[in-house]
Scaffold this motif. Sequence first.
Motif, PDB file in Angstrom:
ATOM      1  N   PHE A 141     -31.688  14.819  49.030  1.00 58.51           N
ATOM      2  CA  PHE A 141     -30.381  15.010  49.394  1.00 58.51           C
ATOM      3  C   PHE A 141     -29.350  14.623  48.259  1.00 58.51           C
ATOM      4  O   PHE A 141     -28.440  15.533  48.085  1.00 58.51           O
ATOM      5  CB  PHE A 141     -30.044  14.180  50.580  1.00 58.51           C
ATOM      6  CG  PHE A 141     -30.492  14.723  51.872  1.00 58.51           C
ATOM      7  CD1 PHE A 141     -30.047  15.881  52.495  1.00 58.51           C
ATOM      8  CD2 PHE A 141     -31.574  13.876  52.652  1.00 58.51           C
ATOM      9  CE1 PHE A 141     -30.728  16.449  53.756  1.00 58.51           C
ATOM     10  CE2 PHE A 141     -32.183  14.505  53.803  1.00 58.51           C
ATOM     11  CZ  PHE A 141     -31.425  15.782  54.253  1.00 58.51           C
ATOM     12  N   ALA A 142     -29.563  13.954  47.394  1.00 53.46           N
ATOM     13  CA  ALA A 142     -28.699  13.534  46.445  1.00 53.46           C
ATOM     14  C   ALA A 142     -28.811  14.581  45.331  1.00 53.46           C
ATOM     15  O   ALA A 142     -27.994  15.164  44.811  1.00 53.46           O
ATOM     16  CB  ALA A 142     -29.291  12.213  45.773  1.00 53.46           C
ATOM     17  N   SER A 143     -30.095  15.170  44.899  1.00 54.58           N
ATOM     18  CA  SER A 143     -30.344  16.407  44.132  1.00 54.58           C
ATOM     19  C   SER A 143     -29.616  17.713  44.696  1.00 54.58           C
ATOM     20  O   SER A 143     -29.026  18.258  44.125  1.00 54.58           O
ATOM     21  CB  SER A 143     -31.821  16.408  43.972  1.00 54.58           C
ATOM     22  OG  SER A 143     -32.407  15.439  43.537  1.00 54.58           O
ATOM     23  N   LEU A 144     -29.752  17.784  46.066  1.00 50.83           N
ATOM     24  CA  LEU A 144     -29.235  18.881  46.701  1.00 50.83           C
ATOM     25  C   LEU A 144     -27.729  18.780  46.753  1.00 50.83           C
ATOM     26  O   LEU A 144     -27.132  19.824  46.566  1.00 50.83           O
ATOM     27  CB  LEU A 144     -29.606  19.003  48.245  1.00 50.83           C
ATOM     28  CG  LEU A 144     -29.036  20.021  49.110  1.00 50.83           C
ATOM     29  CD1 LEU A 144     -29.685  21.304  48.609  1.00 50.83           C
ATOM     30  CD2 LEU A 144     -29.411  19.776  50.612  1.00 50.83           C
ATOM     31  N   ALA A 145     -27.247  17.604  46.761  1.00 53.58           N
ATOM     32  CA  ALA A 145     -25.580  17.514  46.583  1.00 53.58           C
ATOM     33  C   ALA A 145     -25.153  18.056  45.136  1.00 53.58           C
ATOM     34  O   ALA A 145     -24.115  18.624  44.950  1.00 53.58           O
ATOM     35  CB  ALA A 145     -25.238  16.239  46.940  1.00 53.58           C
ATOM     36  N   PHE A 184     -20.490  22.761  53.615  1.00 54.88           N
ATOM     37  CA  PHE A 184     -21.340  22.058  54.722  1.00 54.88           C
ATOM     38  C   PHE A 184     -22.323  21.422  54.294  1.00 54.88           C
ATOM     39  O   PHE A 184     -22.479  20.313  54.566  1.00 54.88           O
ATOM     40  CB  PHE A 184     -21.468  23.234  55.848  1.00 54.88           C
ATOM     41  CG  PHE A 184     -21.975  22.478  57.268  1.00 54.88           C
ATOM     42  CD1 PHE A 184     -21.365  21.637  57.815  1.00 54.88           C
ATOM     43  CD2 PHE A 184     -23.206  22.785  57.500  1.00 54.88           C
ATOM     44  CE1 PHE A 184     -21.776  20.973  59.189  1.00 54.88           C
ATOM     45  CE2 PHE A 184     -23.928  22.055  58.454  1.00 54.88           C
ATOM     46  CZ  PHE A 184     -23.062  21.209  59.189  1.00 54.88           C
ATOM     47  N   ILE A 185     -23.257  22.051  53.350  1.00 51.76           N
ATOM     48  CA  ILE A 185     -24.322  21.439  53.105  1.00 51.76           C
ATOM     49  C   ILE A 185     -24.169  20.347  51.999  1.00 51.76           C
ATOM     50  O   ILE A 185     -24.771  19.148  52.188  1.00 51.76           O
ATOM     51  CB  ILE A 185     -25.445  22.626  52.323  1.00 51.76           C
ATOM     52  CG1 ILE A 185     -25.745  23.664  53.441  1.00 51.76           C
ATOM     53  CG2 ILE A 185     -26.475  21.913  51.536  1.00 51.76           C
ATOM     54  CD1 ILE A 185     -26.475  24.962  52.478  1.00 51.76           C
ATOM     55  N   PHE A 186     -23.113  20.445  51.222  1.00 56.06           N
ATOM     56  CA  PHE A 186     -22.773  19.602  50.476  1.00 56.06           C
ATOM     57  C   PHE A 186     -22.236  18.066  51.250  1.00 56.06           C
ATOM     58  O   PHE A 186     -22.487  17.069  50.847  1.00 56.06           O
ATOM     59  CB  PHE A 186     -21.703  19.867  49.593  1.00 56.06           C
ATOM     60  CG  PHE A 186     -21.219  18.739  48.423  1.00 56.06           C
ATOM     61  CD1 PHE A 186     -21.590  18.357  47.488  1.00 56.06           C
ATOM     62  CD2 PHE A 186     -19.734  18.154  48.623  1.00 56.06           C
ATOM     63  CE1 PHE A 186     -21.185  17.326  46.674  1.00 56.06           C
ATOM     64  CE2 PHE A 186     -19.257  17.161  48.056  1.00 56.06           C
ATOM     65  CZ  PHE A 186     -20.173  16.836  47.070  1.00 56.06           C
ATOM     66  N   LEU A 187     -21.410  18.400  52.358  1.00 57.55           N
ATOM     67  CA  LEU A 187     -20.779  17.320  53.124  1.00 57.55           C
ATOM     68  C   LEU A 187     -21.872  16.543  53.687  1.00 57.55           C
ATOM     69  O   LEU A 187     -21.970  15.218  53.718  1.00 57.55           O
ATOM     70  CB  LEU A 187     -20.195  17.814  54.157  1.00 57.55           C
ATOM     71  CG  LEU A 187     -19.379  16.683  55.250  1.00 57.55           C
ATOM     72  CD1 LEU A 187     -18.603  15.834  54.353  1.00 57.55           C
ATOM     73  CD2 LEU A 187     -18.536  17.311  56.123  1.00 57.55           C
ATOM     74  N   LEU A 188     -23.111  17.378  54.309  1.00 58.81           N
ATOM     75  CA  LEU A 188     -24.481  16.887  54.925  1.00 58.81           C
ATOM     76  C   LEU A 188     -25.113  15.892  54.007  1.00 58.81           C
ATOM     77  O   LEU A 188     -25.634  14.915  54.291  1.00 58.81           O
ATOM     78  CB  LEU A 188     -25.049  17.730  55.556  1.00 58.81           C
ATOM     79  CG  LEU A 188     -24.557  18.423  57.056  1.00 58.81           C
ATOM     80  CD1 LEU A 188     -25.261  19.292  57.500  1.00 58.81           C
ATOM     81  CD2 LEU A 188     -24.156  17.330  57.970  1.00 58.81           C
ATOM     82  N   ALA A 189     -25.203  16.493  52.794  1.00 57.90           N
ATOM     83  CA  ALA A 189     -26.229  15.916  51.616  1.00 57.90           C
ATOM     84  C   ALA A 189     -25.500  14.369  51.239  1.00 57.90           C
ATOM     85  O   ALA A 189     -26.125  13.669  51.110  1.00 57.90           O
ATOM     86  CB  ALA A 189     -26.432  16.583  50.656  1.00 57.90           C
TER      87      ALA A 189
END
Length: 390
Positions: free
Chosen positions: A154-158, A176-181
Amino acid sequence: MSLTPRSYAIFLLFLLVCSFLIRLIGWDDPYFGFHIGRRITTLNTIDFYAREGVDFMSPHAYWAPDGWRTYRLQELPIYQALSAWSSGFTKTVLSASRGVNLLFALLTLLVVFQIAVIHFCRKTAIYSVLFFAFAPLNLMYHSAPLVDISTVFFASLAYWILAKYFQGTQNKTLFFIFLLAGLYCVLVKPLYFLPSGVLLVTHFSQQWRRPRMKNLVGYAIRHQVIIGLFALIVLTMLLWVGVQSQVNVDSMHTLRYVATPTHIFDVLFYARFLFRWILLILNPVTFLFFIFGILFLFRDHRGSERMALVYSIIWYHLIFGGIVTAHEYYELIMVPFASVVAGRGAYWVEERIQSDFRIQSSHVLSATIGLGTAICSVFIFSVNFIAALD
Protein backbone atom coordinates in the motif's frame (compact mmCIF):
# COMPACT_ATOMS: atom_id res chain seq x y z
CA MET A 1 24.42 -16.81 -29.10
CA SER A 2 20.99 -15.18 -29.37
CA LEU A 3 17.82 -15.17 -27.36
CA THR A 4 14.40 -14.47 -28.85
CA PRO A 5 12.04 -12.08 -27.06
CA ARG A 6 9.70 -14.99 -26.31
CA SER A 7 12.49 -17.11 -24.81
CA TYR A 8 13.65 -14.10 -22.82
CA ALA A 9 10.14 -13.55 -21.43
CA ILE A 10 9.83 -17.24 -20.49
CA PHE A 11 13.22 -17.09 -18.76
CA LEU A 12 12.18 -14.03 -16.73
CA LEU A 13 8.92 -15.69 -15.74
CA PHE A 14 10.85 -18.80 -14.69
CA LEU A 15 13.09 -16.69 -12.43
CA LEU A 16 10.10 -14.98 -10.82
CA VAL A 17 8.40 -18.34 -10.17
CA CYS A 18 11.61 -19.63 -8.59
CA SER A 19 11.73 -16.60 -6.28
CA PHE A 20 8.23 -17.43 -5.01
CA LEU A 21 9.05 -21.13 -4.63
CA ILE A 22 11.91 -20.14 -2.34
CA ARG A 23 9.43 -18.26 -0.19
CA LEU A 24 7.56 -21.53 0.43
CA ILE A 25 10.44 -22.93 2.52
CA GLY A 26 9.30 -23.43 6.12
CA TRP A 27 5.67 -22.98 5.06
CA ASP A 28 4.20 -25.20 7.82
CA ASP A 29 6.66 -24.23 10.56
CA PRO A 30 5.48 -21.27 12.67
CA TYR A 31 8.91 -21.03 14.31
CA PHE A 32 10.91 -20.85 11.10
CA GLY A 33 12.60 -17.52 10.44
CA PHE A 34 13.59 -14.46 12.42
CA HIS A 35 11.84 -12.17 14.95
CA ILE A 36 9.84 -15.09 16.28
CA GLY A 37 8.17 -13.01 18.99
CA ARG A 38 6.53 -10.58 16.58
CA ARG A 39 5.53 -13.34 14.18
CA ILE A 40 3.98 -15.56 16.84
CA THR A 41 2.11 -12.56 18.26
CA THR A 42 0.58 -11.79 14.87
CA LEU A 43 -0.26 -15.46 14.36
CA ASN A 44 -1.94 -15.63 17.78
CA THR A 45 -4.14 -12.67 16.88
CA ILE A 46 -5.10 -14.28 13.55
CA ASP A 47 -5.93 -17.52 15.32
CA PHE A 48 -8.03 -15.67 17.92
CA TYR A 49 -9.93 -13.77 15.19
CA ALA A 50 -10.53 -17.00 13.26
CA ARG A 51 -12.07 -18.68 16.35
CA GLU A 52 -13.80 -15.80 18.14
CA GLY A 53 -14.49 -13.27 15.40
CA VAL A 54 -12.74 -10.05 14.41
CA ASP A 55 -12.55 -7.23 16.93
CA PHE A 56 -10.32 -4.46 15.57
CA MET A 57 -10.05 -2.65 18.89
CA SER A 58 -9.21 -5.67 21.03
CA PRO A 59 -5.61 -5.52 22.29
CA HIS A 60 -3.64 -8.69 21.89
CA ALA A 61 -0.84 -10.31 23.82
CA TYR A 62 2.64 -9.30 22.77
CA TRP A 63 5.02 -12.21 23.27
CA ALA A 64 8.75 -11.80 23.77
CA PRO A 65 11.39 -14.59 23.97
CA ASP A 66 12.15 -13.80 27.62
CA GLY A 67 8.54 -14.53 28.57
CA TRP A 68 7.58 -10.88 29.21
CA ARG A 69 4.04 -10.08 28.18
CA THR A 70 1.95 -6.97 27.91
CA TYR A 71 -1.17 -6.00 26.00
CA ARG A 72 -0.83 -3.54 23.17
CA LEU A 73 -2.84 -2.36 20.21
CA GLN A 74 0.19 -2.07 17.94
CA GLU A 75 -1.64 -1.45 14.69
CA LEU A 76 -5.13 -1.62 13.28
CA PRO A 77 -5.20 -5.39 12.63
CA ILE A 78 -6.51 -5.29 9.05
CA TYR A 79 -3.98 -7.84 7.83
CA GLN A 80 -4.82 -10.14 10.75
CA ALA A 81 -8.51 -9.87 9.88
CA LEU A 82 -7.88 -10.65 6.20
CA SER A 83 -5.83 -13.70 7.19
CA ALA A 84 -8.52 -14.86 9.62
CA TRP A 85 -11.26 -14.52 7.01
CA SER A 86 -9.20 -16.37 4.40
CA SER A 87 -8.34 -19.18 6.84
CA GLY A 88 -11.69 -20.77 5.99
CA PHE A 89 -10.17 -21.82 2.65
CA THR A 90 -6.96 -23.27 4.10
CA LYS A 91 -5.98 -25.96 6.57
CA THR A 92 -4.34 -23.64 9.11
CA VAL A 93 -4.24 -19.94 9.95
CA LEU A 94 -0.50 -20.07 9.30
CA SER A 95 -0.97 -21.04 5.66
CA ALA A 96 -3.72 -18.43 5.33
CA SER A 97 -1.55 -15.63 6.69
CA ARG A 98 1.39 -16.62 4.52
CA GLY A 99 -0.83 -16.94 1.47
CA VAL A 100 -2.19 -13.43 2.02
CA ASN A 101 1.34 -12.06 2.27
CA LEU A 102 2.48 -13.83 -0.89
CA LEU A 103 -0.47 -12.27 -2.69
CA PHE A 104 0.58 -8.82 -1.50
CA ALA A 105 4.17 -9.60 -2.51
CA LEU A 106 2.99 -10.45 -6.02
CA LEU A 107 0.94 -7.25 -6.22
CA THR A 108 3.94 -5.22 -5.08
CA LEU A 109 5.93 -6.63 -8.00
CA LEU A 110 3.39 -5.04 -10.35
CA VAL A 111 3.58 -1.71 -8.52
CA VAL A 112 7.40 -1.71 -8.60
CA PHE A 113 7.20 -2.28 -12.35
CA GLN A 114 4.85 0.69 -12.73
CA ILE A 115 7.01 2.99 -10.59
CA ALA A 116 10.05 2.17 -12.73
CA VAL A 117 8.10 2.65 -15.96
CA ILE A 118 6.69 6.02 -14.96
CA HIS A 119 10.11 7.29 -13.82
CA PHE A 120 12.32 5.63 -16.45
CA CYS A 121 11.47 2.88 -18.98
CA ARG A 122 10.28 -0.72 -19.36
CA LYS A 123 13.80 -2.19 -19.46
CA THR A 124 14.58 -0.52 -16.15
CA ALA A 125 11.27 -1.87 -14.84
CA ILE A 126 12.22 -5.45 -15.77
CA TYR A 127 15.48 -5.16 -13.86
CA SER A 128 13.70 -3.51 -10.92
CA VAL A 129 11.17 -6.35 -10.67
CA LEU A 130 13.92 -9.00 -10.76
CA PHE A 131 15.97 -7.21 -8.12
CA PHE A 132 12.88 -6.79 -5.94
CA ALA A 133 11.82 -10.42 -6.34
CA PHE A 134 15.25 -11.72 -5.32
CA ALA A 135 16.12 -9.19 -2.62
CA PRO A 136 17.42 -11.33 0.29
CA LEU A 137 15.24 -9.44 2.78
CA ASN A 138 12.14 -10.20 0.69
CA LEU A 139 13.05 -13.88 0.40
CA MET A 140 13.38 -13.99 4.19
CA TYR A 141 10.19 -12.17 5.17
CA HIS A 142 7.60 -12.23 2.38
CA SER A 143 5.98 -15.42 3.67
CA ALA A 144 6.26 -14.43 7.33
CA PRO A 145 3.05 -13.65 9.27
CA LEU A 146 3.86 -9.95 9.63
CA VAL A 147 1.88 -6.83 8.75
CA ASP A 148 4.82 -5.27 6.93
CA ILE A 149 4.42 -7.03 3.59
CA SER A 150 0.89 -5.76 3.03
CA THR A 151 1.91 -2.28 4.21
CA VAL A 152 4.81 -2.19 1.74
CA PHE A 153 2.31 -2.84 -1.04
CA PHE A 154 0.00 0.00 0.00
CA ALA A 155 2.92 2.38 0.63
CA SER A 156 4.36 1.61 -2.82
CA LEU A 157 0.90 1.95 -4.35
CA ALA A 158 0.44 5.38 -2.76
CA TYR A 159 3.85 6.46 -4.09
CA TRP A 160 3.04 5.25 -7.60
CA ILE A 161 -0.36 6.98 -7.63
CA LEU A 162 1.27 10.22 -6.52
CA ALA A 163 4.01 9.93 -9.17
CA LYS A 164 1.33 9.24 -11.78
CA TYR A 165 -0.55 12.33 -10.59
CA PHE A 166 2.52 14.52 -10.99
CA GLN A 167 2.92 13.17 -14.54
CA GLY A 168 -0.44 14.72 -15.35
CA THR A 169 -2.92 11.88 -14.72
CA GLN A 170 -5.82 13.11 -12.60
CA ASN A 171 -9.14 11.45 -11.89
CA LYS A 172 -11.32 10.65 -8.91
CA THR A 173 -10.42 6.95 -8.95
CA LEU A 174 -6.72 7.70 -8.48
CA PHE A 175 -7.46 10.08 -5.62
CA PHE A 176 -9.65 7.46 -3.94
CA ILE A 177 -6.97 4.75 -4.28
CA PHE A 178 -4.33 7.12 -2.91
CA LEU A 179 -6.55 7.92 0.09
CA LEU A 180 -7.20 4.24 0.86
CA ALA A 181 -3.54 3.28 0.46
CA GLY A 182 -2.41 6.17 2.64
CA LEU A 183 -4.94 5.41 5.35
CA TYR A 184 -3.85 1.76 5.44
CA CYS A 185 -0.24 2.85 5.90
CA VAL A 186 -0.83 5.29 8.75
CA LEU A 187 -3.18 2.92 10.58
CA VAL A 188 -0.80 -0.04 10.33
CA LYS A 189 2.76 1.28 9.94
CA PRO A 190 2.87 5.10 9.71
CA LEU A 191 6.59 5.41 8.96
CA TYR A 192 6.09 3.49 5.70
CA PHE A 193 4.11 6.42 4.32
CA LEU A 194 7.20 8.67 4.44
CA PRO A 195 8.27 8.13 0.77
CA SER A 196 5.00 9.60 -0.46
CA GLY A 197 5.55 12.65 1.72
CA VAL A 198 9.10 12.97 0.43
CA LEU A 199 7.83 12.79 -3.15
CA LEU A 200 5.34 15.62 -2.52
CA VAL A 201 7.99 17.81 -0.85
CA THR A 202 10.51 17.06 -3.62
CA HIS A 203 8.02 17.99 -6.32
CA PHE A 204 7.19 21.24 -4.53
CA SER A 205 10.79 22.23 -3.75
CA GLN A 206 11.89 21.77 -7.35
CA GLN A 207 9.22 24.21 -8.52
CA TRP A 208 9.53 26.78 -5.73
CA ARG A 209 10.66 30.01 -7.35
CA ARG A 210 10.49 33.69 -6.54
CA PRO A 211 8.26 35.31 -5.44
CA ARG A 212 8.14 32.67 -2.70
CA MET A 213 4.73 33.38 -1.17
CA LYS A 214 2.96 33.74 -4.51
CA ASN A 215 4.54 30.51 -5.69
CA LEU A 216 3.47 28.73 -2.51
CA VAL A 217 -0.14 29.89 -2.83
CA GLY A 218 -0.22 28.99 -6.51
CA TYR A 219 1.13 25.50 -5.82
CA ALA A 220 -1.45 24.96 -3.06
CA ILE A 221 -4.28 25.99 -5.39
CA ARG A 222 -3.11 23.80 -8.30
CA HIS A 223 -2.72 20.74 -6.09
CA GLN A 224 -5.39 21.44 -3.49
CA VAL A 225 -7.00 18.00 -3.80
CA ILE A 226 -3.83 15.97 -3.22
CA ILE A 227 -2.69 18.33 -0.42
CA GLY A 228 -6.11 17.98 1.20
CA LEU A 229 -5.85 14.19 1.04
CA PHE A 230 -2.40 14.36 2.62
CA ALA A 231 -3.77 16.50 5.43
CA LEU A 232 -6.63 14.05 5.98
CA ILE A 233 -4.22 11.09 6.09
CA VAL A 234 -1.91 12.83 8.56
CA LEU A 235 -4.86 13.85 10.75
CA THR A 236 -6.06 10.24 10.75
CA MET A 237 -2.60 9.13 11.84
CA LEU A 238 -2.61 11.56 14.77
CA LEU A 239 -6.09 10.44 15.81
CA TRP A 240 -5.00 6.80 15.66
CA VAL A 241 -1.97 7.52 17.85
CA GLY A 242 -4.39 9.07 20.34
CA VAL A 243 -6.56 5.94 20.26
CA GLN A 244 -3.49 3.78 20.86
CA SER A 245 -2.47 5.85 23.87
CA GLN A 246 -5.91 5.27 25.39
CA VAL A 247 -6.14 1.56 24.68
CA ASN A 248 -2.59 0.47 25.41
CA VAL A 249 -1.48 -0.23 28.95
CA ASP A 250 1.83 1.47 28.20
CA SER A 251 1.11 4.59 26.16
CA MET A 252 4.83 5.17 25.62
CA HIS A 253 4.58 2.43 23.04
CA THR A 254 3.13 4.92 20.57
CA LEU A 255 6.26 7.08 20.79
CA ARG A 256 8.32 4.56 18.86
CA TYR A 257 7.69 6.58 15.70
CA VAL A 258 9.20 9.74 17.15
CA ALA A 259 12.59 10.66 15.71
CA THR A 260 15.59 10.01 17.97
CA PRO A 261 18.63 11.65 16.32
CA THR A 262 21.26 9.98 18.53
CA HIS A 263 21.86 7.29 15.90
CA ILE A 264 23.22 9.92 13.51
CA PHE A 265 26.36 10.15 15.63
CA ASP A 266 26.78 6.40 16.06
CA VAL A 267 29.48 4.81 13.88
CA LEU A 268 27.87 1.38 14.31
CA PHE A 269 24.67 2.71 12.76
CA TYR A 270 26.47 3.45 9.49
CA ALA A 271 28.33 0.12 9.58
CA ARG A 272 25.03 -1.69 10.09
CA PHE A 273 23.45 0.42 7.33
CA LEU A 274 26.10 -0.68 4.80
CA PHE A 275 25.92 -4.29 5.93
CA ARG A 276 22.16 -4.47 5.44
CA TRP A 277 22.18 -2.68 2.11
CA ILE A 278 24.90 -4.89 0.65
CA LEU A 279 23.66 -8.21 2.04
CA LEU A 280 19.93 -7.87 2.83
CA ILE A 281 18.11 -5.07 1.03
CA LEU A 282 20.25 -5.65 -2.04
CA ASN A 283 23.12 -8.02 -2.75
CA PRO A 284 26.75 -7.18 -3.65
CA VAL A 285 25.94 -7.16 -7.39
CA THR A 286 22.73 -5.13 -7.22
CA PHE A 287 24.32 -2.77 -4.67
CA LEU A 288 26.90 -1.89 -7.32
CA PHE A 289 24.07 -1.21 -9.78
CA PHE A 290 22.41 0.87 -7.06
CA ILE A 291 25.51 3.09 -6.79
CA PHE A 292 25.52 3.54 -10.58
CA GLY A 293 21.82 4.39 -10.41
CA ILE A 294 22.39 7.09 -7.80
CA LEU A 295 25.20 8.63 -9.86
CA PHE A 296 22.96 8.56 -12.94
CA LEU A 297 20.12 10.28 -11.07
CA PHE A 298 22.34 13.04 -9.69
CA ARG A 299 23.86 13.57 -13.12
CA ASP A 300 20.74 13.68 -15.29
CA HIS A 301 17.69 14.09 -13.04
CA ARG A 302 18.72 16.47 -10.27
CA GLY A 303 15.81 18.78 -11.07
CA SER A 304 13.16 16.03 -11.27
CA GLU A 305 10.81 14.41 -8.78
CA ARG A 306 12.65 11.14 -9.60
CA MET A 307 15.16 12.24 -6.98
CA ALA A 308 12.53 11.35 -4.36
CA LEU A 309 13.63 7.73 -4.82
CA VAL A 310 16.99 8.64 -3.29
CA TYR A 311 15.71 11.28 -0.87
CA SER A 312 13.20 8.78 0.57
CA ILE A 313 16.02 6.41 1.49
CA ILE A 314 18.07 9.20 3.08
CA TRP A 315 15.27 10.73 5.12
CA TYR A 316 13.86 7.38 6.20
CA HIS A 317 17.14 6.47 7.87
CA LEU A 318 17.80 9.93 9.26
CA ILE A 319 14.37 10.14 10.91
CA PHE A 320 13.67 6.51 11.83
CA GLY A 321 17.20 5.12 12.00
CA GLY A 322 16.92 4.48 15.73
CA ILE A 323 13.85 2.28 15.19
CA VAL A 324 15.15 0.56 12.09
CA THR A 325 18.39 -0.41 13.83
CA ALA A 326 16.66 -2.94 16.09
CA HIS A 327 14.39 -4.43 13.41
CA GLU A 328 15.85 -5.22 10.00
CA TYR A 329 12.40 -6.05 8.61
CA TYR A 330 11.55 -2.34 8.95
CA GLU A 331 13.81 -1.97 5.89
CA LEU A 332 11.27 -3.85 3.74
CA ILE A 333 9.76 -0.53 2.64
CA MET A 334 13.12 0.51 1.21
CA VAL A 335 13.44 -2.52 -1.09
CA PRO A 336 11.04 -1.24 -3.83
CA PHE A 337 12.84 2.12 -4.11
CA ALA A 338 16.31 0.60 -3.91
CA SER A 339 15.32 -1.90 -6.61
CA VAL A 340 14.15 0.84 -8.98
CA VAL A 341 17.37 2.83 -8.52
CA ALA A 342 19.44 -0.34 -8.97
CA GLY A 343 17.36 -1.22 -12.03
CA ARG A 344 18.24 2.10 -13.64
CA GLY A 345 21.90 1.50 -12.84
CA ALA A 346 21.77 -1.99 -14.35
CA TYR A 347 20.20 -0.66 -17.54
CA TRP A 348 22.93 1.98 -17.79
CA VAL A 349 25.62 -0.71 -17.34
CA GLU A 350 23.92 -2.88 -19.97
CA GLU A 351 23.95 -0.01 -22.45
CA ARG A 352 27.62 0.66 -21.81
CA ILE A 353 28.64 -2.99 -22.18
CA GLN A 354 26.54 -3.43 -25.32
CA SER A 355 28.08 -0.32 -26.85
CA ASP A 356 31.71 -0.94 -25.87
CA PHE A 357 31.77 -4.65 -26.72
CA ARG A 358 29.33 -4.39 -29.65
CA ILE A 359 27.02 -7.07 -28.32
CA GLN A 360 24.13 -7.62 -30.72
CA SER A 361 21.61 -9.36 -28.43
CA SER A 362 20.63 -7.29 -25.41
CA HIS A 363 18.38 -10.13 -24.24
CA VAL A 364 21.36 -12.42 -23.60
CA LEU A 365 23.17 -9.74 -21.61
CA SER A 366 20.03 -8.87 -19.66
CA ALA A 367 19.33 -12.55 -18.90
CA THR A 368 22.92 -13.03 -17.72
CA ILE A 369 22.67 -10.05 -15.36
CA GLY A 370 19.31 -11.28 -14.03
CA LEU A 371 20.56 -14.82 -13.48
CA GLY A 372 23.76 -13.64 -11.80
CA THR A 373 21.93 -11.38 -9.35
CA ALA A 374 19.40 -14.14 -8.60
CA ILE A 375 22.13 -16.67 -7.79
CA CYS A 376 23.89 -14.15 -5.56
CA SER A 377 20.69 -13.43 -3.59
CA VAL A 378 19.81 -17.11 -3.25
CA PHE A 379 23.28 -17.79 -1.85
CA ILE A 380 22.83 -15.06 0.76
CA PHE A 381 19.36 -16.38 1.58
CA SER A 382 20.82 -19.90 1.98
CA VAL A 383 23.25 -18.63 4.62
CA ASN A 384 20.37 -17.01 6.50
CA PHE A 385 18.27 -20.16 6.01
CA ILE A 386 20.93 -22.27 7.74
CA ALA A 387 21.09 -19.77 10.58
CA ALA A 388 17.28 -19.84 10.91
CA LEU A 389 17.29 -23.61 11.45
CA ASP A 390 18.76 -23.14 14.92
